[in-house]
Design an enzyme around this catalytic site. Structure first.
Site, short mmCIF file in Angstrom:
data_model
loop_
_atom_site.label_atom_id
_atom_site.label_comp_id
_atom_site.label_asym_id
_atom_site.label_seq_id
_atom_site.Cartn_x
_atom_site.Cartn_y
_atom_site.Cartn_z
N PRO A 1 0.81 -1.22 0.00
CA PRO A 1 0.00 0.00 0.00
C PRO A 1 0.84 1.27 0.00
CG PRO A 1 0.13 -0.90 2.21
CD PRO A 1 0.86 -1.87 1.32
N ASP B 1 -2.10 2.77 2.60
CA ASP B 1 -1.54 2.91 3.94
C ASP B 1 -1.93 4.31 4.42
OD1 ASP B 1 -0.19 2.13 6.13
OD2 ASP B 1 1.81 2.18 5.25
N TRP C 1 4.51 0.53 9.90
CA TRP C 1 4.96 -0.67 9.15
C TRP C 1 4.27 -1.92 9.66
CZ3 TRP C 1 6.99 0.38 4.79
CH2 TRP C 1 7.68 1.58 4.64
N GLN D 1 12.35 -1.12 0.53
CA GLN D 1 11.40 -1.91 1.31
C GLN D 1 12.02 -3.15 1.92
OE1 GLN D 1 8.52 -0.76 2.18
NE2 GLN D 1 8.60 1.03 0.86
N TRP E 1 8.44 -2.80 4.14
CA TRP E 1 7.31 -3.70 4.01
C TRP E 1 7.70 -5.17 3.90
CZ3 TRP E 1 4.17 -5.59 -0.52
CH2 TRP E 1 2.88 -5.96 -0.13
N LYS F 1 19.86 11.81 -7.24
CA LYS F 1 18.63 11.50 -6.52
C LYS F 1 17.62 12.61 -6.80
CE LYS F 1 17.10 10.14 -2.16
NZ LYS F 1 17.16 9.94 -0.77
N LYS G 1 13.36 17.62 -3.70
CA LYS G 1 12.77 18.94 -3.82
C LYS G 1 13.84 20.02 -3.88
CE LYS G 1 8.16 18.29 -2.03
NZ LYS G 1 7.51 17.96 -0.78
#
Ligand SMILES: [Zn+2]
Ligand SMILES: [Zn+2]
Length: 1016
Positions: free
Chosen positions: A57, A96, A543, A574, A578, A613, A616
């Site tokens: 999710p 999530d 998590w 992850q 997750w 990477k 912002k």
């Protein structure tokens, strides 16, 4: 009823491939026909098995980024492919919704700085409402993205981690842990974010990008031995604030420690560090007096210097004999600093264990903002890290400071707030996953990861096997379902809403949701003493919410059917997220050494075009929702799978979508357009003119056999690479087949045969259409998981036009199977030889400055018997491809070519070709004719004529006498090539009522005009 495509069969594919328009049309078609739901229902009813799957999710705390779009493409690829293979896959969405990430996003929007301000100014009830608003706002962006990407994920069946029903099933997993004594409360040193005011799990601390360069004070200081006047332990730290909670020093028992005379004092430090350290501290005059073992230093008492500032430290010293003494520990590093470390069990994990072993009290005088409490004495009310400078000054004033300078080093920060993490001992709830670590590892080892590096990374993380701190001191989360008696301290775990209501002292009026603050208002009666039980004021690690999904998102029946799921894919980050929580919770739930997934594909992250990477601050973040307004979803999907292996980091450059990727998809489009226009012109009937029919009619020629054989190879390679999750290689095989095999090689071999309406060769043309129908339709099916829009459009506009009995959506068609009977190794090998010789001839032409379009009289091939035999089998095709009238095959080079006069040679390995470069008038004329025909063909296309349109007349003007003379014998051939009833050769532009188009032919100018019924 199925809604039809708006276009009719006449001009169903536009001259240009306009993917954005096409995709919008397909999207409408899917929505009007409810294709997504129909497909799922059809496969649920009628399948050859399940393919279990559960959605990882996305957290609804922000807009999706381009990496998500790539990951979602991989999921949809899997769904469409497995569905076409006949499986049912529960491709249902999931979100999530709770936890720190959402809370922080809401705090930002509400403009509150920290938790205290949040609770005072906003309050829990309103905060929860705001959290729900925020998740709905981002949910819309995600659904928009899925719609644009063409994802067939079922949003109506989505699970939401904040729904009561989900939380109840998550509680049941905790109940399993509780019953197995795997869930417990305890003091423990946790990583704590002072800004978010909550502890972080071990996994969170190790997140990608959480370690950053920070500047801290590097401090050498000394602690005096209690019974000596001038003898000191030399110690180093970068966290001076931990001196306030210091309770022990540690040395390594097997190391040697030197007593060094410096001025009037004696300093103790590990022997091997004396020389380098004295150099570092710029102390030239020093003398080693003696060396003692680390062991012999054990129990030495030192004078803790701040007892006046922190009176609690004096009390601690009296409470336990080991406080402010030297202990020995193997973890002490003797290769850096001084080989003596000071221990603050309230602020360090190793320190904590060293104290626990010896039953030394843990001194951690911090509040939720990590400010010192009253027990911190003089430092009370100051944020821990802000006392660093104060402590240094205190050391200096007491003559205990040796050196202080700033040092830059890597230090972990909070992955959400980027605040420096502080380690401190707190009361938390833990899943004792350390106790089941061997089972977890056994489970993890059975999983397929496709790539070794991902597997190693995951397994080595799991080997750490630390307890999992699942409690968070926050508001918007699934509540920890543990109630504790205020009288006797007894605890109980509640696993459902009904159970909670049954046991509540006062039943709440009306319904309530399983969140703070409502759930906190429910108190229970203690079964042991009759006292009142209150809920432990924690919510669960987010998590833990998502990790419960394989159980919590399904019913019991579905859980049995689909879990362990066959395949999952998420970002490489992850491993600690997750993938980890899924594995741990499932192992707790089932007690078995089995993962809830049989395969897990970890994806490399998406970076910008220059390999940086996306962030912002760099301003290089790509919003996929905006990207897909400008670029086609099919192009994005193909590109993001093609560009690099799933596990590698991908340098995403939107400009590349318009280059090679566009070329591949556009070529597939135009091949289909070429096919359908010709096929319709000749009334091709796919039901009648099958490959079988063509074979019986003996109309299948070598190029067709070769193409069909290559197609089998492509089906096999492509499907195989999808199985092994090598998507980039899978895409490469599609690309190669479309661009090389079909467009560059096959079509040129048959184009001339199609370029006629001669009824005597109709059967041959129909055989070519049968080959193209079979091949192109197979490609459309193979492309469908990658480019669902283009495949659906071609299915509707080409294949269903020709055969209305086909499935109403391409997704209901079956996955192509390799047909062994269509494999033909012999033809493939002959063609390999053929293409090798053709490119040799091209090289010879280039060397002699002879265009490929200019016919030549003769070629000699010198090669071994087997090469010649293969070539002879395809001689006719060979001559046509090289545009030479005759070939001589020989194993020996003759004297004639030996002189090389008049011959252009080229060779590779054992093959040599010699091209006769002499051109008589006929060859020159044919050459000019071909040059001009090519220009007319280009003009036809430019003016929008269909390949099948027959022109009234073509005028060629501005020609000189010589050219007209050379061209005259070829007018008939030219008429055929340009599909015109008449071709006129002129010196001047006699024809007035036409549009002249000028063109360059070598050094000369020519003018071309087309006369058509349209213009009369
Ligand atoms: Zn934080
Ligand atoms: Zn009690």
């Amino acid at each position: 009823m199925t809604a039809k495509f708006e276009t009719n069969s006449e001009k169903n594919l536009t001259v240009e491939y306009n993917p954005l328009e096409l995709e919008e049309e397909v999207r409408r078609f899917w929505e009007q026909n409810d294709t997504l739901r129909k497909l799922a229902e059809a496969k649920e009813k009628n399948n050859k098995g399940f393919h279990g799957w559960v959605e990882g999710p996305p957290t609804l705390n922000g807009a999706p980024h381009v990496g998500h779009a790539r990951g979602r493409t991989m999921k949809d690829l899997r769904y469409r492919w497995k569905t076409m293979q006949g499986y049912f896959m529960p491709f249902w969405a999931g979100w999530d919704c709770q936890g720190l990430p959402v809370e922080l996003e809401v705090e930002k929007q509400l403009g509150v700085k920290n938790k205290r301000e949040l609770l005072e100014r906003v309050g829990e009830e309103r905060f929860v409402e705001e959290c729900k608003k925020v998740i709905m706002k981002y949910h819309k962006m995600w659904v928009d993205l899925d719609r644009k990407l063409g994802l067939f994920i079922d949003h109506e069946k989505a699970y939401w981690t904040y729904h009561d029903a989900y939380i109840e099933r998550e509680w049941q997993i905790l109940k399993r842990a509780w019953d197995q004594d795997l869930l417990e409360e305890g003091h423990y040193v946790v990583a704590y974010c002072p800004s978010c005011q909550t502890s972080l799990s071990n996994a969170e601390v190790g997140y990608e990008g959480s370690y950053v360069q920070v500047e801290d004070p590097s401090v050498y200081f000394k602690f005096r031995l209690a019974d000596r006047k001038n003898e000191y332990f030399l110690i180093w730290t970068t966290m001076p604030f931990t001196l306030i909670t210091d309770t022990m020093l540690a040395v390594r028992p097997d190391a040697h420690y030197a007593k060094v005379k410096v001025g009037d004092e004696v300093w103790i430090l590990v022997s091997q560090r004396v020389e380098p350290l004295m150099k570092e501290l710029k102390i030239e005059k020093y003398k080693i007096l003696e060396t003692v073992s680390g062991e012999s230093l054990e129990n030495t008492k030192y004078e803790f210097p701040f007892k006046d500032l922190v009176p609690r430290q004096a009390e601690l010293e009296k409470s336990h004999p080991l406080v402010h003494k030297v202990i020995t520990e193997d973890f002490v590093d003797v290769e850096t600093a001084t080989g003596i470390v000071h221990l603050s069990p309230g602020n360090g994990e190793e320190d904590f264990f060293a104290a626990m072993k010896r039953h030394i009290p843990i001194f951690a005088p911090f509040d939720d903002e990590v400010k010192f409490t009253a027990e911190g004495g003089r430092f009370c009310g100051v944020f821990a890290r802000d006392t660093d400078a104060m402590v240094v000054e205190e050391l200096r004033s007491r003559g205990l400071l040796v050196e202080v300078k700033p040092v830059k080093h890597e230090y972990p920060t909070c992955w959400r707030s980027h605040h420096k993490i502080v380690w401190l001992a707190r009361k938390e709830y833990f899943l004792r996953t350390d106790k089941i670590n061997s089972r977890v590892l056994e489970a993890a080892e059975k999983v397929t990861y496709f790539y070794d590096e991902a597997r190693n990374r995951f397994l080595s993380f799991l080997k750490e096997g630390k307890p999992w701190c699942i409690s968070r001191e926050r508001v918007w989360g699934a509540p920890l379902p543990v109630w504790k008696c205020t009288e006797c301290g007894a605890k109980t775990l509640v696993a459902s809403k009904n159970e909670l209501l049954d046991r509540a002292i006062d039943k709440p009026k009306g319904d309530f949701e399983l969140h703070k603050p409502w759930v906190d208002r429910i108190t229970l009666r203690c079964e042991k003493c009759g006292g009142t039980m209150h809920r432990e004021d924690f919510v669960l690690d987010t998590w833990h919410n998502s990790g419960a999904s394989p159980y919590a998102r399904f019913t019991d029946e579905e859980f049995k059917k689909y879990v362990p799921v066959d395949f999952l894919t998420e970002g490489i980050d992850q491993t600690r997220g997750w993938a980890n929580s899924l594995l741990l919770e499932y192992t707790i739930l089932t007690g078995k050494p089995e993962a809830p997934f049989k395969a897990f594909l970890f994806q490399g992250l998406v970076q910008d075009a220059r390999g940086r990477k996306m962030s912002k601050s760099l301003g290089n973040v790509i919003d996929p929702n905006k990207l897909l307004e400008k670029y086609s979803a099919d192009a994005f999907r193909f590109y993001s799978l093609r560009k690099s292996s799933p596990i590698d980091f991908i340098n995403f450059d939107p400009n590349e979508l318009g280059r090679r990727t566009y070329q591949v998809l556009s070529t597939l489009y135009h091949l289909n357009r070429f096919f359908v226009q010709n096929a319709e012109f000749d009334n091709f009937d796919s039901g009648k003119h099958t490959l079988e029919w063509a074979r019986k009619e003996e109309q299948l020629k070598n190029p067709d056999l070769w193409l069909l054989s290559k197609l089998q190879e492509t089906i096999e390679a492509y499907t195989g690479k999808l199985e092994t999750s090598e998507y980039n290689l899978a895409m490469a095989s599609l690309e190669d087949f479309v661009i090389e095999t079909l467009s560059r090689l096959y079509v040129p071999m048959v184009r001339k045969e199609l370029w006629t309406d001669d009824p005597t060769t109709l059967a041959r043309r129909l055989a070519v259409y049968a080959t193209l129908w079979h091949t192109l339709r197979t490609m459309v099916l193979l492309f469908n998981p990658v480019t669902p829009y283009l495949s659906e459009a071609l299915h509707q506009k080409v294949y269903r036009q020709l055969d209305p009995t086909l499935q109403e959506t391409v997704n209901l068609e079956s996955w192509p199977q390799v047909e062994e009977k269509l494999r033909n190794k012999k033809v493939e090998e002959e063609f390999l030889t053929l293409f090798k010789c053709v490119s040799l001839v091209y090289a010879a032409r280039q060397g002699a400055g002879l265009k490929r379009r200019w016919p030549l009289n003769k070629l000699v091939v010198v090669a071994p018997e087997e090469v010649l035999a293969a070539l002879k089998n395809v001689e006719e095709l060979f001559l046509e491809l090289i545009n030479v009238k005759a070939t001589e095959f020989t194993t020996e080079r003759t004297k004639e070519q030996g002189s090389l006069d008049g011959w252009a040679p080229a060779s590779e390995g054992c093959i040599q070709v010699f091209l006769d470069v002499r051109r008589d008038e006929a060859l020159l004329g044919a050459g000019i004719m071909r040059d001009l025909a090519r220009r007319v063909q280009a003009l036809r296309k430019e003016l929008g004529y269909m390949p099948t349109d027959v022109l009234e007349a073509v005028y060629l003007s501005d020609l000189d006498d010589e050219s007209i003379k050379l061209l005259k014998p070829f007018v008939a051939e030219m008429k055929e090539l340009v599909r015109a009833k008449t071709v006129h050769l002129q010196k001047d532009r006699e024809q007035k009522n036409v549009q002249w188009h000028e063109s360059q032919l070598d050094e000369k100018k020519v003018a071309i005009a087309i006369l058509d019924k349209r213009e009369k």
